[in-house]
Design a protein around this motif. Sequence first.
Motif, PDB file in Angstrom:
ATOM      1  N   ALA A 136     -12.784  -2.275  -1.655  1.00 51.46           N
ATOM      2  CA  ALA A 136     -13.722  -1.872  -0.589  1.00 51.46           C
ATOM      3  C   ALA A 136     -13.100  -0.835   0.346  1.00 51.46           C
ATOM      4  CB  ALA A 136     -14.128  -3.105   0.212  1.00 51.46           C
ATOM      5  N   ASP A 137     -11.832  -0.477   0.114  1.00 51.15           N
ATOM      6  CA  ASP A 137     -11.112   0.403   1.037  1.00 51.15           C
ATOM      7  C   ASP A 137     -11.087   1.831   0.469  1.00 51.15           C
ATOM      8  OD1 ASP A 137      -9.180   1.809   2.451  1.00 51.15           O
ATOM      9  OD2 ASP A 137      -7.961   0.025   2.777  1.00 51.15           O
ATOM     10  N   ASP A 138     -11.778   2.743   1.150  1.00 53.49           N
ATOM     11  CA  ASP A 138     -11.896   4.114   0.636  1.00 53.49           C
ATOM     12  C   ASP A 138     -10.556   4.841   0.532  1.00 53.49           C
ATOM     13  OD1 ASP A 138     -14.569   3.872   0.334  1.00 53.49           O
ATOM     14  OD2 ASP A 138     -15.095   4.864   2.231  1.00 53.49           O
ATOM     15  N   ALA A 139      -9.564   4.381   1.285  1.00 51.44           N
ATOM     16  CA  ALA A 139      -8.258   5.065   1.254  1.00 51.44           C
ATOM     17  C   ALA A 139      -7.478   4.755  -0.027  1.00 51.44           C
ATOM     18  CB  ALA A 139      -7.434   4.662   2.475  1.00 51.44           C
ATOM     19  N   ILE A 140      -7.903   3.723  -0.736  1.00 50.27           N
ATOM     20  CA  ILE A 140      -7.221   3.336  -1.986  1.00 50.27           C
ATOM     21  C   ILE A 140      -8.064   3.812  -3.163  1.00 50.27           C
ATOM     22  CG2 ILE A 140      -6.458   1.373  -3.400  1.00 50.27           C
ATOM     23  CD1 ILE A 140      -4.710   1.869  -0.907  1.00 50.27           C
ATOM     24  N   VAL A 179      -0.371  -4.533  -6.457  1.00 54.01           N
ATOM     25  CA  VAL A 179      -0.631  -5.965  -6.295  1.00 54.01           C
ATOM     26  C   VAL A 179       0.331  -6.699  -7.231  1.00 54.01           C
ATOM     27  CG1 VAL A 179      -2.362  -7.783  -6.644  1.00 54.01           C
ATOM     28  CG2 VAL A 179      -3.045  -5.572  -5.664  1.00 54.01           C
ATOM     29  N   THR A 180       1.184  -7.539  -6.648  1.00 48.20           N
ATOM     30  CA  THR A 180       2.221  -8.204  -7.446  1.00 48.20           C
ATOM     31  C   THR A 180       2.017  -9.715  -7.467  1.00 48.20           C
ATOM     32  OG1 THR A 180       3.793  -6.481  -6.802  1.00 48.20           O
ATOM     33  CG2 THR A 180       4.729  -8.503  -7.690  1.00 48.20           C
ATOM     34  N   ARG A 213       0.849  -1.196   0.000  1.00 48.16           N
ATOM     35  CA  ARG A 213       0.000   0.000   0.000  1.00 48.16           C
ATOM     36  C   ARG A 213       0.875   1.232   0.000  1.00 48.16           C
ATOM     37  NH1 ARG A 213      -5.418  -0.597   2.768  1.00 48.16           N
ATOM     38  NH2 ARG A 213      -5.219   1.651   2.678  1.00 48.16           N
ATOM     39  N   GLU A 214       0.578   2.149  -0.871  1.00 47.56           N
ATOM     40  CA  GLU A 214       1.211   3.472  -0.850  1.00 47.56           C
ATOM     41  C   GLU A 214       0.047   4.439  -1.007  1.00 47.56           C
ATOM     42  OE1 GLU A 214       4.351   3.802  -3.811  1.00 47.56           O
ATOM     43  OE2 GLU A 214       4.940   1.729  -3.451  1.00 47.56           O
ATOM     44  N   ALA A 236      -0.984   5.956 -11.812  1.00 47.38           N
ATOM     45  CA  ALA A 236      -1.981   5.627 -10.772  1.00 47.38           C
ATOM     46  C   ALA A 236      -2.162   6.808  -9.814  1.00 47.38           C
ATOM     47  CB  ALA A 236      -1.546   4.377 -10.007  1.00 47.38           C
ATOM     48  N   ARG A 237      -1.054   7.471  -9.474  1.00 48.96           N
ATOM     49  CA  ARG A 237      -1.177   8.628  -8.548  1.00 48.96           C
ATOM     50  C   ARG A 237      -1.972   9.749  -9.212  1.00 48.96           C
ATOM     51  NH1 ARG A 237       4.447   7.960  -7.890  1.00 48.96           N
ATOM     52  NH2 ARG A 237       4.749   6.281  -6.384  1.00 48.96           N
TER      53      ARG A 237
END
Length: 257
Positions: free
Chosen positions: A45-49, A17-18, A10-11, A193-194
Motif C-alpha cells: 500500500a506504500d507508493d514509495a516501495i 522482508v526477512t 526499507r531501502e 529488485a532495484r
Amino acid sequence: MPEQYILVEREDPIAVVTINRPDKLNALNWALVAEMAGHLETLDADDAIRCIVLTGAGNKAFAAGADIAEMSSASAIDMATGGFESWDRIRRIKKPIIAAVGGYALGGGNELAMHADMIVASENAKFGQPEILLGIMCGAGGTQRLARTIGKYRTMELCLTGKQITAQEAHDWGLVNQIVPAGQHLEEAKKLAREVAKQAPHAARFIKEAVLAAFEVPLQDGLMYEKRLFALLFATEDQKEGMRAFLAKEQPTFKGR
Ligand code: CAA
C-alpha cells in the motif's frame, strides 16, 4: 499476538522482508505467515516501495517448510479453517516480489518462494516438497504452482518421492531465474529488485496481474484481459514520459502516475 518473526528493512524504492527464525530453519508457523502477510500488505500500500525482496535469515534456509511441531497436533478442522487465509493474502500482493533463496526451500518454503514473481537462488539452495515423507501433501499451492511451472512429470517426481533438487536442477527446470554464488542471493535479488523498481509502477503492477491471470483463465480471456490493461496504461503520465524520453533519446523518470 506480538510481532516477532519478520524483519522489514526499507531501502526505498525497495524493501526486504526477512523471515527471522533461523534456529528453526525459518519454519513457517501460522503466526509467522500472518505477520509476514501484514508486512507485505503494508508495503504493497506504500507508493514509495516499488519492489519487495523476500528472504530467510541465515544462509541455511529460506524456509524449511510449515512448522511440523505446530502441525503435528492439529486436527483436520484446524487445517481446513486455519491459517491458509494468510497465504491467500500473500497471493494477492500486487507489487512484484523477488524471493532470495539461500539453503533449504522445502515444503511450505518452496511454496512461499513460488508466491514470489522471480526467484534468485544461492548455489547451495535446495528445493523440494517433502510432505509425503511426513504422510501428507502440499497444502499451500505446491502441486498446482509446480505443475504449472515445471510440468506434470517433474512435479510428480518431487511430490511423490519428497526428494530435494539443487539450485542448478531447479534452474534447469525453470523454477529459478538466477543462480548466484553461495551467500550472494540477497545482494543479487536486491540488484534485480532495484532494476524492477526503476520501471513504471502501474506497468509493473499490470504485468504481474496479467502474467498471473495466465495461470487462471483460458487464453482468449487472458488475451482480452491483457489488451484492457495495456489500453489502461495509456491513461498514465508514465506512458507519456516513457515514450517522450525514448523519442528524445533520454532516460525516463517514472513517477507512478
Ligand atoms: N518445522 C519445524 N521445525 C523445523 C522444521 C520444520 N519444517 N525444519 C527444521 N526444523 C527445526 C528442527 O526441528 C531443528 O530444531 P531443534 O534444533 O530445536 O531440534 C532445527 O530446525 C534445525 O533443523 P535440523 O536439526 O533438522 O537441521 P538439519 O540440517 O539436520 O536438517 C532439514 C535440515 C533437512 C531441512 C531438516 O530440518 C528437515 O527435513 N526439515 C523438515 C522439512 C520438511 O519436511 N518440510 C515440509 C513441512 S510440511 C509443509 O510444509 C506443509 C505445507 O505444504 C504447508
